[in-house]
Structures are given as C-alpha cells and as structure tokens.
Design a protein around this motif. Structure first.
Motif: not given
Length: 581
Positions: A371, A375, A378-379, A384, A399, A401-402, A429-430, A491
């Motif tokens: 996860g 993330g 994604k960043e 995603p 896992s 992340r969007s 978002m996850a 967030t």
C-alpha cells in the motif's frame, strides 16, 4: 480563470491556478483576513465561518440515530454491557482498525466490561473477518462480535456465525449486505441522511456508535450508581485513525482532529504518550505528525506480522509496558522502511507505461508494504497505482491508491463482480484485492478500459492550486502561525500553498534520503530555505540542482516552521517550480 503568474506549464507539467477564489476576492490581502480566505476557498459557506474557524464536536456531530442500524446496534451493545456478556472485537490490522478497536475496548472498560480483541494476521489471514476466526471467538464464549473497519464485504465469513455480529465499517458496500444483527456504515447504498458522512473513517463511526450506546444505557438508568464515561477523552484515538486512514478532513472529521489533537497534547493515554516519545516529538503533535510519524509506527506491527501490537499499545494503562511496545513498533517501522525500499525498486522496474492505471506485480514482495509503495508510485506518476504481491501458491494480494476524480474502490468492486478477483473492496482513493496470478493481466486490462477516460480527464484537469503569492521576505514564522489557524489540514482540506519568487538559487545540495535542499534569494534581498523531499531523481529536483545563480524560478509549496535551530525560522516545502521570465 487566469493562471497564477501566467504559469500554464510548470516544471512538473501543470498549470498554477488560484484556489477557488476570484481575483477580486484577493484584492487587499492582509494577514487579518487570511484565515477567512483559507476557509472560503475550501468550500466553507460564509455563514458557517465561525463554526469552521474553531471546529467543535458540538457544531458538527449529527444525531447518531440518522445512520441505518445505529440504534439497533447500540441497543444490542447496551444489552451485552448490562447483561455482562462476553464481547469480542474483530478489527483490521491498520491504524484505523487499531484505533477503532482501542476505542471500543476503552469504552467498554469504562462501562465496567472487558472485551476480547482479535486482529487478523495480514500475511496468513488477510483482510477482514474469516470463518475460522469467527468460530474461534464464538467457541471462546463470545455472544456478541463487533467487526470494526471491516465486514462490509464479508459475506462468506459471516454467513454462519452462531452469535450476533455488529458490523461497523466505512468501506464501500454492495447492493446486498452481509448477514449481521446490524451493519452500521455511512456508505451503505441504502443510506439516506447518514450518506452525508461517507467521508468518516471507521474510528469516527465507532465514536458515533459509542455515543449512541452511552445514550441507550443512560435511558435505562445504567449510570444511576456509576459515572458516565467521558467520550471526548477518546478523541485522540479518533484523530489518529482519521488522519492515518487519509479520510477527508471536512465537517465532522475536522472537528474530530482539531479536538483530538488537544486531547493528545495532554498525553493522558499512556500508549499515545509513549508513541509520541518514540517518534522523538518534543512538542504537541500536529495533524501531519499523525500521518507521518505516529500512524506509520502503529501500522508497523501489522505490516510485518505482529498485528495486535498497535491495539495493545493504545489500550494499556501501564506506562512501562507502553514504552516497551512503542520501542518495538519504532524498531519494526525501521524494518518496514528497508522492506519498502526493496519492493519500491522492484515495482518501478515493472511499470507498463502505456496504461492509464499502473498495475505491477512481483513474486515474493512483502504484502505488508504494498500500500505504501502504491502511494509512492501514484505520487510519482500522477496516475492510480496498484501493487500486487504474489505468494508461492500463485495468489496475489494487492493494494491500490488513486488520484482525485478516479473512484478506484468502485472499479475494484466491478472487477470482482466480473469474476476477475477472488476478493476486493475499498473506497474512492484506496482499495485492496486478492487475485490469482493468471488473472492479473486481464484485471489490469479491465481497469485500463474502465478508468482510462476518468484518468485522462483527471490528468487534464490537474493543476497546482495556490492560495497567495509572496516575496521570500513574506515567508516568516508569523505567516506560518497565521496559516495554521485555518487548520487542521489534510485530505479534502489542503494545507495552504504559497507561490514565492522570483528567486535565484544560492546553494543547493542533496541531503538525507534523496531530498533536495536549496537556499534561494529573491529580488527583495531576502533568502529562505526550500526543501523538495524525495526529489533528487525527479524533474523538480533536477531543475533545482541545474538552476544555478543566474536563472530565476518561481517556487510553490507549504510554508513550515523549521524549529531545529536556536531561533525558529520559516522554510518552504516544495510541491513544484516554474521558470521565471
């Protein structure tokens, strides 16, 4: 709307735009109206400014009865308390699950009852209730099982449980609900009033259940000869779980975090006090600390096979035991970092560049860190990302992340309904999933087809939102203090971003784990420190390193306080930069 500083393509390829406010609303910007500007630009109605300026539980908490099954669930929990039944809590292994479990343990303890806590092993049992664990708890004598931060999709596991089950969750639900005495979840498809609170983390839903249970017991006269629990004393747990689960900090969640940080500062919970100490914080924690210092340490046990350490820490009343557990979690967090680096390297080497959704899989990757790696991808890529760890039996745990505007949780549920997944669920978002190795390519193609248009639109709409423009001399400790008055941030309630410049780099180097540190000076003759974290191999970091003393830049980021020296100074944590004309 005119772009900020006419920047339509920055170093990271995005336009800079004003955050929600028109140009005429920015005229006459002075510190006195800064908080008002921040609140309005984040969607606060003008008539509600006072409530949002100092968010309180009283102002934002709804009547718990608006949620479906809430009164039914609270009545059953109150029955168990009155009758002295054996109560078991089945919680998820992440921070939201740990804080949810701990909140109910401490509530029941204050009501004169103990609870058995069961946290599944991430590696051997996976996410959510399983039939074997349910049978075990019932066999131990539990007559009521409460699942927290899980259960919304546990159809098989809950089908034949011989005792009552309360499901307290916040993850997306299917049309049908699992078999249970009550399912309390603001994201039930049949929710009406409660649906407005779909952004709550599970620990927030548990807090509402606790309030409803206390109210039910009050009406029965349970507190005639005993003190009523102070539910507000548990807000430190609610704040920690809410921030760590990346829940939207708006409405009730902002109140939870604002008030929970005040409770946390008092360090009344021995476990949280030890956690703060292990995180080497010498001041009162901030919302950022919950997400980046405290939360990862609570998570660390579940990631490497010691799932119940977080709950044990948060529920102990022994300060010495708390320090031992917190120290162990700190050590495990360092171990987690090393594992994460290995998986990150492998994941980046397996990226398929022609898909709108990043889906990478690897044999033997540790499922406890996927996860975090998702993330990071994604960043870095602005898309995603899903990371899947395949075990020796050919089963993959994934896992994801969007990004804003792409509902990953709904897509995962759709893939499950199409027979591509063994299990899966989550929120916008996850999400998490289980998939056989031979279905990964088909699953990735399904997501690409389903989400490519949404991703393309999200990328097209992507822009860096700026709250104000300053010369370097305007980045001061007083400014940081003024900006913080509009928090807590997270967030859905983003920290204010300032554009600074134009500046020239005086000194720039790479420090720590690939961070780029620069000293920059503006035309006003003032200099500040700017930090671009984990940016050494990115376009932003490379631009800073190559800028030299002659090329001018605009910088955009968050003004923060650097309190390591003898005199606190303000610095800029960079999100982007653009070349100045």
């Amino acid at each position: 709307m005119r772009n900020v500083l006419d920047i339509d393509r920055s170093i990271l390829g995005q336009a800079w735009r004003w955050r929600a406010l028109a140009d005429d609303q920015r005229a006459g910007f002075v510190p006195d109206d800064l908080v008002t500007q921040i609140l309005l630009s984040r969607g606060c109605p003008r008539e509600a400014l006072d409530d949002h300026r100092a968010p309180s539980i009283r102002s934002f908490m709804p009547d718990p009865s608006i949620f479906r099954d809430m009164d039914k669930g609270a009545a059953r929990l109150a029955d168990a308390v009155e009758a002295g039944e054996r109560i078991a809590i089945f919680g998820d292994y992440d921070v939201d699950g740990a804080t949810s479990s701990a909140l109910l343990v401490l509530l029941l303890r204050a009501l004169g009852r103990d609870a058995r806590v069961y946290i599944p092993d991430r590696l051997t049992e996976g996410y959510g209730p399983n039939a074997a664990a349910m049978r075990l708890l019932a066999g131990e004598g539990a007559t009521l099982i409460v699942t927290v931060d899980c259960g919304a999709q546990a159809f098989d596991a809950l089908a034949d449980v011989p005792v009552d089950v309360l499901v307290v969750d916040h993850h997306k639900c299917a049309t049908e609900l699992p078999r249970a005495h009550a399912v309390v979840n603001p994201n039930r498809l049949d929710e009406t009033e409660g649906a407005a609170h779909g952004h709550l983390a599970a620990v927030g839903v548990c807090f509402l259940l606790a309030a409803a249970t206390i109210r039910a017991l009050r009406t029965r006269g349970y507190f005639a000869d005993r003190p009523e629990p102070r539910l507000l004393d548990l807000l430190d747990l609610v704040a920690l779980g809410t921030v760590a689960d990346v829940a939207q900090l708006r409405g009730l969640n902002r109140a939870f975090v604002a008030q929970g940080l005040k409770v946390m500062a008092a360090r009344r919970n021995p476990g949280i006090a030890a956690l703060i100490e292990a995180s080497r914080l010498t001041r009162a924690p901030t919302a950022t600390d919950l997400g980046f210092a405290l939360g990862p340490r609570v998570n660390a046990g579940g990631r490497v096979g010691l799932a119940d350490l977080g709950v044990r820490l948060l529920t102990t009343q022994d300060a010495d035991e708390a320090r031992v557990i917190a120290g162990e979690l700190d050590r495990l967090n360092e171990e987690r970092r090393a594992i994460e680096a290995i998986v990150q390297e492998g994941a980046e080497a397996n990226i398929v560049t022609d898909r709108s959704i990043v889906v990478v899989a690897g044999q033997g990757w540790h499922p406890g860190v996927i996860g975090i790696v998702a993330g990071r991808l994604k960043e870095k890529l602005g898309r995603p990302a899903i990371v899947i760890a395949i075990d020796e039996h050919g089963m993959g745990k994934g896992s994801g992340r969007s990004i804003t505007g792409v509902d990953l949780g709904a897509a995962i549920l759709a893939a499950k309904e199409h027979g591509l997944l063994v299990a899966g669920g989550g929120h916008a978002m996850a999400a998490g999933l289980t998939v056989t190795a031979d279905r990964i390519d088909a699953f990735a193609a399904f997501l690409d087809e389903r989400l490519s248009a949404a991703v393309a639109q999200a990328v097209l709409d992507r822009a860096l939102l700026v709250d104000t423009v300053l010369a370097p001399g305007g980045v001061t400790p007083d400014l940081v203090q003024a900006l913080e008055a509009g928090g807590p941030y997270g967030t859905g309630w983003p920290s204010p971003r300032v554009a600074v410049g134009p500046v020239r780099t005086i000194k720039v180097d790479v420090v720590g784990n690939g961070h780029v540190r620069a000293i920059v000076a503006g035309d006003d003759g003032r200099s500040i420190k700017a930090m671009a974290f984990r940016a050494a191999d990115t376009a932003l970091g490379q631009a800073l390193l190559a800028a030299g003393p002659t090329r001018r830049l605009w910088l955009a980021g968050r003004a923060k306080l650097d309190d390591w020296g003898s005199r606190p100074a303000a610095e800029l944590h960079l999100d982007d930069a653009a070349w100045a004309n």
